[in-house]
Design a protein around this motif. Structure first.
Motif, PDB file in Angstrom:
ATOM      1  N   MET A 337       0.825  -1.213   0.000  1.00  0.00           N
ATOM      2  CA  MET A 337       0.000   0.000   0.000  1.00  0.00           C
ATOM      3  C   MET A 337       0.861   1.266   0.000  1.00  0.00           C
ATOM      4  SD  MET A 337      -3.142  -1.042  -0.097  1.00  0.00           S
ATOM      5  CE  MET A 337      -2.486  -2.323  -1.178  1.00  0.00           C
ATOM      6  N   GLY A 338       2.136   1.122   0.320  1.00  0.00           N
ATOM      7  CA  GLY A 338       2.983   2.302   0.442  1.00  0.00           C
ATOM      8  C   GLY A 338       2.605   3.143   1.638  1.00  0.00           C
ATOM      9  N   ILE A 339       2.140   2.488   2.697  1.00  0.00           N
ATOM     10  CA  ILE A 339       1.690   3.168   3.910  1.00  0.00           C
ATOM     11  C   ILE A 339       2.580   2.731   5.076  1.00  0.00           C
ATOM     12  CG2 ILE A 339      -0.192   3.295   5.614  1.00  0.00           C
ATOM     13  CD1 ILE A 339      -2.155   3.059   3.299  1.00  0.00           C
ATOM     14  N   SER A 340       3.070   3.686   5.848  1.00  0.00           N
ATOM     15  CA  SER A 340       3.943   3.351   6.970  1.00  0.00           C
ATOM     16  C   SER A 340       3.173   3.216   8.281  1.00  0.00           C
ATOM     17  CB  SER A 340       5.033   4.414   7.125  1.00  0.00           C
ATOM     18  OG  SER A 340       4.453   5.695   7.324  1.00  0.00           O
ATOM     19  N   GLU A 341       1.991   3.885   8.396  1.00  0.00           N
ATOM     20  CA  GLU A 341       1.215   3.804   9.626  1.00  0.00           C
ATOM     21  C   GLU A 341       0.589   2.420   9.793  1.00  0.00           C
ATOM     22  OE1 GLU A 341       0.179   6.000   7.184  1.00  0.00           O
ATOM     23  OE2 GLU A 341       1.254   7.805   7.815  1.00  0.00           O
ATOM     24  N   ASN A 342       0.131   2.127  10.998  1.00  0.00           N
ATOM     25  CA  ASN A 342      -0.530   0.853  11.268  1.00  0.00           C
ATOM     26  C   ASN A 342      -1.927   0.843  10.659  1.00  0.00           C
ATOM     27  OD1 ASN A 342       1.726   0.306  12.793  1.00  0.00           O
ATOM     28  ND2 ASN A 342       0.742   0.652  14.757  1.00  0.00           N
ATOM     29  N   ILE A 343      -2.203  -0.141   9.842  1.00  0.00           N
ATOM     30  CA  ILE A 343      -3.525  -0.263   9.226  1.00  0.00           C
ATOM     31  C   ILE A 343      -4.436  -1.003  10.199  1.00  0.00           C
ATOM     32  CG2 ILE A 343      -4.847  -1.207   7.291  1.00  0.00           C
ATOM     33  CD1 ILE A 343      -2.269  -0.937   5.595  1.00  0.00           C
ATOM     34  N   GLN A 344      -5.546  -0.373  10.573  1.00  0.00           N
ATOM     35  CA  GLN A 344      -6.447  -0.942  11.577  1.00  0.00           C
ATOM     36  C   GLN A 344      -7.787  -1.393  11.009  1.00  0.00           C
ATOM     37  OE1 GLN A 344      -5.066  -1.560  14.244  1.00  0.00           O
ATOM     38  NE2 GLN A 344      -3.565   0.016  14.769  1.00  0.00           N
ATOM     39  N   PHE A 345      -8.244  -0.772   9.945  1.00  0.00           N
ATOM     40  CA  PHE A 345      -9.510  -1.143   9.320  1.00  0.00           C
ATOM     41  C   PHE A 345      -9.338  -1.273   7.810  1.00  0.00           C
ATOM     42  CE2 PHE A 345     -11.253   0.927  13.150  1.00  0.00           C
ATOM     43  CZ  PHE A 345     -12.204  -0.010  13.541  1.00  0.00           C
ATOM     44  N   ILE A 346      -9.958  -2.283   7.237  1.00  0.00           N
ATOM     45  CA  ILE A 346     -10.070  -2.442   5.784  1.00  0.00           C
ATOM     46  C   ILE A 346     -11.557  -2.504   5.484  1.00  0.00           C
ATOM     47  CG2 ILE A 346      -9.494  -3.860   3.786  1.00  0.00           C
ATOM     48  CD1 ILE A 346      -7.115  -4.946   5.317  1.00  0.00           C
ATOM     49  N   LEU A 347     -12.063  -1.494   4.789  1.00  0.00           N
ATOM     50  CA  LEU A 347     -13.501  -1.345   4.578  1.00  0.00           C
ATOM     51  C   LEU A 347     -13.826  -1.360   3.082  1.00  0.00           C
ATOM     52  CD1 LEU A 347     -13.932   1.719   6.994  1.00  0.00           C
ATOM     53  CD2 LEU A 347     -14.148  -0.704   7.595  1.00  0.00           C
ATOM     54  N   ARG A 348     -14.599  -2.325   2.652  1.00  0.00           N
ATOM     55  CA  ARG A 348     -15.085  -2.334   1.274  1.00  0.00           C
ATOM     56  C   ARG A 348     -16.220  -1.325   1.174  1.00  0.00           C
ATOM     57  NH1 ARG A 348     -18.801  -5.682  -1.940  1.00  0.00           N
ATOM     58  NH2 ARG A 348     -19.546  -6.557   0.022  1.00  0.00           N
ATOM     59  N   VAL A 349     -16.194  -0.491   0.138  1.00  0.00           N
ATOM     60  CA  VAL A 349     -17.187   0.577   0.005  1.00  0.00           C
ATOM     61  C   VAL A 349     -17.816   0.543  -1.378  1.00  0.00           C
ATOM     62  CG1 VAL A 349     -16.083   2.098   1.681  1.00  0.00           C
ATOM     63  CG2 VAL A 349     -15.461   2.282  -0.727  1.00  0.00           C
ATOM     64  N   GLY A 350     -19.004   1.100  -1.473  1.00  0.00           N
ATOM     65  CA  GLY A 350     -19.668   1.191  -2.767  1.00  0.00           C
ATOM     66  C   GLY A 350     -21.025   1.856  -2.649  1.00  0.00           C
ATOM     67  N   TYR A 351     -21.460   2.424  -3.739  1.00  0.00           N
ATOM     68  CA  TYR A 351     -22.799   3.021  -3.766  1.00  0.00           C
ATOM     69  C   TYR A 351     -23.862   1.926  -3.830  1.00  0.00           C
ATOM     70  CZ  TYR A 351     -20.662   7.574  -4.829  1.00  0.00           C
ATOM     71  OH  TYR A 351     -19.939   8.741  -4.774  1.00  0.00           O
ATOM     72  N   LEU A 352     -25.044   2.258  -3.323  1.00  0.00           N
ATOM     73  CA  LEU A 352     -26.200   1.364  -3.395  1.00  0.00           C
ATOM     74  C   LEU A 352     -27.337   2.057  -4.129  1.00  0.00           C
ATOM     75  CD1 LEU A 352     -26.398   0.087   0.306  1.00  0.00           C
ATOM     76  CD2 LEU A 352     -25.370  -1.112  -1.634  1.00  0.00           C
ATOM     77  N   LYS A 353     -28.138   1.285  -4.826  1.00  0.00           N
ATOM     78  CA  LYS A 353     -29.366   1.831  -5.400  1.00  0.00           C
ATOM     79  C   LYS A 353     -30.421   2.004  -4.314  1.00  0.00           C
ATOM     80  CE  LYS A 353     -28.973   0.191 -10.183  1.00  0.00           C
ATOM     81  NZ  LYS A 353     -29.601  -0.660 -11.237  1.00  0.00           N
ATOM     82  N   ASN A 354     -30.517   1.011  -3.442  1.00  0.00           N
ATOM     83  CA  ASN A 354     -31.486   1.041  -2.356  1.00  0.00           C
ATOM     84  C   ASN A 354     -30.797   0.654  -1.055  1.00  0.00           C
ATOM     85  OD1 ASN A 354     -34.006   1.452  -4.013  1.00  0.00           O
ATOM     86  ND2 ASN A 354     -33.305  -0.485  -4.892  1.00  0.00           N
TER      87      ASN A 354
END
Length: 371
Positions: A337-354
């Motif tokens: 990820m190229g991230i040095s901080e501690n990763i605490q959450f991995i959240l899948r996101v997306g728009y919904l129709k309903n």
């Protein structure tokens, strides 16, 4: 904070049941709206206190374990505790996720308290993730200004399916990240980082599914029948796992913990994960500067603040934490990820129709209050 790796039941499954048998079967998913308010046995609680604590309990947690309790010291003066009976040692052996969940509880509590005209005076007690007493809180009466809309707490829901694959709009990203860009990172579905998370999520789920202790732990928190769901008012129900219709009826009436350990059940779980990661606008990572108790609690609060914003933009969030729970995938994540901080959450996101209504169950306040 979610490990629901479930069931896309074979459409071709057929079971012949007589009319009488069907009438006495578990016919529909038990929803939060179906639960009746139980009689309050704790006469110390004022009505405001009870409502504030119930709103706090609508926070998310892995397997919906609800790993908190509240020690009642005196009116408006409590200690928030860490309930070791709700730990998930197979997938969260250091209780990192437990403390993050207690952080989400704290954020809900502070918002709810504000809506009832109180401010929160916090005092950290815990030095480790295993300490039973985590945080002392005093609620202090104040003049209410711009109180938080508690319907956002009531309507928050983890959604797992039917995500659209449109990249999040710039204005929506800015709204969600707001003043915390240092610790909240959006990876659009078109990015190589997002595709890496897709692949590694499937791999981590496969590893975890093959680990019998993790699979057994999962089985312990599934409430297959409505009877068990009502009895415990926590865990994973067919409704929270979004198993509807005939498939849900089959699971409620014919499945048990033993099924979770079978290979076909594990394979269906992996197939479902593959389908889920193929549908999204990408991923949001939430990071922290360290893993201290104070930082984890604040990171949990940060995640909850984000979670309570998404519904108004028709955006769904689905925590999928398996990469962080398996050592072989976790050690590769930060460099990729190229991230040095501690990763605490991995959240899948997306728009919904309903946007569906919340369905996960919660224990009555009286169940998690201690004198």
């Amino acid at each position: 904070m979610n490990r629901e790796k479930f069931i896309s039941l074979a459409i071709g499954t057929t079971i012949t049941v007589g009319t009488t048998s069907y009438l006495f079967s578990d016919k529909s998913n038990l929803l939060r709206a179906d639960m009746k308010t139980t009689e309050d046995k704790n006469k110390n609680l004022k009505s405001d206190e009870k409502e504030i604590l119930f709103l706090a309990s609508l926070a998310p947690s892995g397997h919906n374990t609800q790993p908190w309790f509240v020690q009642y010291l005196e009116p408006l003066h409590w200690i928030i505790g860490n309930d070791k009976n709700k730990w998930l040692p197979a997938v969260d052996p250091t209780q990192r996720e437990t403390i993050l969940s207690i952080g989400t509880f704290m954020q809900n509590l502070e918002y709810a308290a504000g809506a009832f005209g109180y401010s929160c005076d916090w005092n950290l007690l815990a030095k480790t993730n295993q300490d039973e007493q985590v945080m002392e809180v005093n609620l202090i009466k104040k003049e209410s200004k711009n109180a938080f809309d508690i319907t956002k707490i009531k309507n928050r829901r983890t959604v797992r399916s039917n995500f659209l694959s449109d990249v999040l709009k710039k204005e929506d990203i800015e709204y969600l990240v707001n003043s915390e860009p240092e610790f909240i990172h959006y990876l659009p579905v078109t990015s190589k980082e997002s595709q890496y998370i897709d692949e590694q999520t499937i791999i981590a789920n496969r590893i975890q599914s093959d680990r019998n202790p993790a699979q057994q732990e999962l089985a312990e928190w599934i409430r297959f029948s409505s009877k068990d769901a009502k009895k415990y008012s926590d865990g994973l129900t067919t409704a929270t796992m979004e198993i509807e219709g005939f498939s849900g009826w089959v699971v409620r009436n014919f499945y048990s913990k033993n099924n979770v350990m079978k290979q076909d059940f594990r394979e269906r779980g992996i197939d479902n994960v593959k389908k889920q990661v193929s549908e999204s606008a990408g991923w949001i990572l939430i990071t922290s500067k360290d893993d201290s108790v104070a930082t984890l609690l604040e990171t949990g609060r940060k995640m909850q603040r984000l979670f309570l914003k998404v519904r108004e933009r028709n955006i769904a969030i689905h925590p999928m934490t398996q990469i962080l729970e398996e050592s072989s995938t976790k050690q590769q994540l930060n460099p990729a990820m190229g991230i040095s901080e501690n990763i605490q959450f991995i959240l899948r996101v997306g728009y919904l129709k309903n946007y569906p209504q919340p369905v996960s169950l919660r224990r009555p306040v009286d169940w998690f209050i201690r004198s």
